[in-house]
Design an enzyme around this catalytic site. Sequence first.
Site, PDB file in Angstrom:
ATOM      1  CB  SER A 131      -0.877   0.007   1.249  1.00 28.50           C
ATOM      2  OG  SER A 131      -1.504   1.264   1.392  1.00 28.50           O
ATOM      3  CE1 TYR A 155      -3.942  -1.935   5.540  1.00 30.60           C
ATOM      4  CE2 TYR A 155      -3.594   0.419   5.188  1.00 30.60           C
ATOM      5  CZ  TYR A 155      -3.773  -0.857   4.687  1.00 30.60           C
ATOM      6  OH  TYR A 155      -3.775  -1.061   3.329  1.00 30.60           O
ATOM      7  CE  LYS A 159      -1.667  -4.162   3.567  1.00 27.92           C
ATOM      8  NZ  LYS A 159      -1.886  -5.368   2.755  1.00 27.92           N
TER       9      LYS A 159
HETATM   10  C1  UD1 Z   1      -7.296   5.126   3.009  1.00 21.46           C
HETATM   11  C2  UD1 Z   1      -6.344   4.791   4.123  1.00 21.46           C
HETATM   12  C3  UD1 Z   1      -5.128   4.142   3.528  1.00 21.46           C
HETATM   13  C4  UD1 Z   1      -5.535   2.893   2.761  1.00 21.46           C
HETATM   14  C5  UD1 Z   1      -6.559   3.252   1.705  1.00 21.46           C
HETATM   15  C6  UD1 Z   1      -7.107   1.997   1.086  1.00 21.46           C
HETATM   16  C7  UD1 Z   1      -6.808   6.466   5.842  1.00 21.46           C
HETATM   17  C8  UD1 Z   1      -6.283   7.654   6.593  1.00 21.46           C
HETATM   18  N1  UD1 Z   1      -6.023   5.993   4.860  1.00 21.46           N
HETATM   19  O1  UD1 Z   1      -6.638   6.050   2.148  1.00 21.46           O
HETATM   20  O2  UD1 Z   1      -4.226   3.813   4.538  1.00 21.46           O
HETATM   21  O3  UD1 Z   1      -4.414   2.310   2.160  1.00 21.46           O
HETATM   22  O4  UD1 Z   1      -7.642   3.955   2.304  1.00 21.46           O
HETATM   23  O5  UD1 Z   1      -7.951   2.312   0.035  1.00 21.46           O
HETATM   24  O6  UD1 Z   1      -7.895   5.981   6.119  1.00 21.46           O
HETATM   25  N2  UD1 Z   1     -12.970  11.459   2.223  1.00 21.46           N
HETATM   26  C9  UD1 Z   1     -13.999  12.319   2.511  1.00 21.46           C
HETATM   27  N3  UD1 Z   1     -15.165  11.815   3.038  1.00 21.46           N
HETATM   28  C10 UD1 Z   1     -15.347  10.482   3.270  1.00 21.46           C
HETATM   29  C11 UD1 Z   1     -14.292   9.593   2.967  1.00 21.46           C
HETATM   30  C12 UD1 Z   1     -13.116  10.111   2.447  1.00 21.46           C
HETATM   31  O7  UD1 Z   1     -13.872  13.536   2.323  1.00 21.46           O
HETATM   32  O8  UD1 Z   1     -16.424  10.086   3.756  1.00 21.46           O
HETATM   33  C13 UD1 Z   1     -11.722  11.987   1.632  1.00 21.46           C
HETATM   34  C14 UD1 Z   1     -10.479  11.769   2.465  1.00 21.46           C
HETATM   35  O9  UD1 Z   1     -10.289  12.814   3.399  1.00 21.46           O
HETATM   36  C15 UD1 Z   1      -9.391  11.717   1.392  1.00 21.46           C
HETATM   37  C16 UD1 Z   1     -10.108  11.098   0.190  1.00 21.46           C
HETATM   38  O10 UD1 Z   1     -11.497  11.300   0.417  1.00 21.46           O
HETATM   39  O11 UD1 Z   1      -8.975  13.017   1.036  1.00 21.46           O
HETATM   40  C17 UD1 Z   1      -9.842   9.613   0.025  1.00 21.46           C
HETATM   41  O12 UD1 Z   1     -10.147   8.946   1.251  1.00 21.46           O
HETATM   42  P1  UD1 Z   1     -10.154   7.352   1.352  1.00 21.46           P
HETATM   43  O13 UD1 Z   1     -10.959   6.778   0.239  1.00 21.46           O
HETATM   44  O14 UD1 Z   1     -10.535   6.989   2.741  1.00 21.46           O
HETATM   45  O15 UD1 Z   1      -8.661   6.943   1.038  1.00 21.46           O
HETATM   46  P2  UD1 Z   1      -7.295   7.408   1.766  1.00 21.46           P
HETATM   47  O16 UD1 Z   1      -7.548   8.178   2.989  1.00 21.46           O
HETATM   48  O17 UD1 Z   1      -6.440   8.011   0.720  1.00 21.46           O
END
Ligand code: UD1
Length: 344
Positions: A131, A155, A159
């Site tokens: 990851s 997590y 990894k």
């Molecule tokens: C997350 C994990 C990462 C993991 C990956 C797997 C965290 C901090 N990181 O990455 O370790 O490898 O998933 O796919 O959880 N967002 C919103 N609203 C939401 C959900 C997300 O605004 O309800 C935003 C987040 O702030 C971010 C983006 O969408 O900017 C992507 O979020 P997400 O899909 O959870 O992925 P990561 O945080 O990049």
Amino acid sequence: MKILLTGGAGYIGSHTAVALHEAGFEPVVLDDFSNSHPAVMDRLARLTGRPVALERGSVLDTEWLEGVLRRHAPAAVVHFAGVKAVGESVAQPLKYFRINIEGAISLLRAMESVHLGPQPPGPPMLVFSGSATVYGDPARMPITEDFPLSHTNPYAHSKRVIEEMLQAVCLAQPLWRVGVLRYFNPVGAHPSGLIGEDPAGIPNNLMPYVAQVAVGRRPSLTVFGNDYPTPDGTGQRDYIHVQDLAEGHVAALRALLAGTGSFTVNLGTGRPSSVLEVVRAFEQASGRPVPVQIGPRRPGDIARCWADPSLAERLLGWKARLGLEAMCADAWRWQSGNPQGYAD
Ligand code: UD1
């Protein structure tokens, strides 16, 4: 040629099983269905035109794994099985160290005893689901594989430890051939709409949450912060279509089988999208509104994260082909055809 997929009934595992079948391999799924649904197996049979072999059990059971490896004699193993919810890992670190790290040790030990024992079926070959989370919060973009590693939650830590264990194993025993694939943000679904991501409970990740809002399962999306130092203030990520990711596994296996030495590569598109760009693309693809409200930043989130995927292209001849439009269109086909996921 058989390929064993631990966690093969999960989101990325199931898409890779189909891609492997299409590439002429015979996938064997190993899963305990702790975070996947047995109905996946019927969908895989529909997509491949034949039943896909299933071994039901846990990677923590080393002796059983040895039996599976001897029975099927797969040419390689792809290790997807593991837990991956960041928030849960902070609350239950031991669960993450046990399932992810002990799970990897168990698999490596089983492979070692089968492949490095008397009458080995061939060299031990492994592709590991890594990851981009192992890069922590990098100072610049895009991210290349030589960036320093760091972690901010159990997590990510798990990894990273597994990557380090794999390196040590390869150093000690050069017969091993290991490909570590550092995924960026996998999204989307198979274009048939038959398989896709089916998170249990409230989705942690952006795309499944947006999809559930569009289909009417949830009222609105909370954007976690719009005050980041990015063009529109929302977080930027490198979303990669799960179909491209699946092809990345096929390319990695081909390279290992062709005798390429061990490698670690990023699997991303190299193109960042913000939260609001994803929302707009999803509204376009689905024709449905996705109401948003702005909330506070999510603890542990970073502003920006995208790959330099050029090493994967050079080493494996692999490159992501699909853009955000296809990712949203395919996620929507899956979500609208299966509003409750595999429970439908
Ligand atoms: C997350 C994990 C990462 C993991 C990956 C797997 C965290 C901090 N990181 O990455 O370790 O490898 O998933 O796919 O959880 N967002 C919103 N609203 C939401 C959900 C997300 O605004 O309800 C935003 C987040 O702030 C971010 C983006 O969408 O900017 C992507 O979020 P997400 O899909 O959870 O992925 P990561 O945080 O990049």
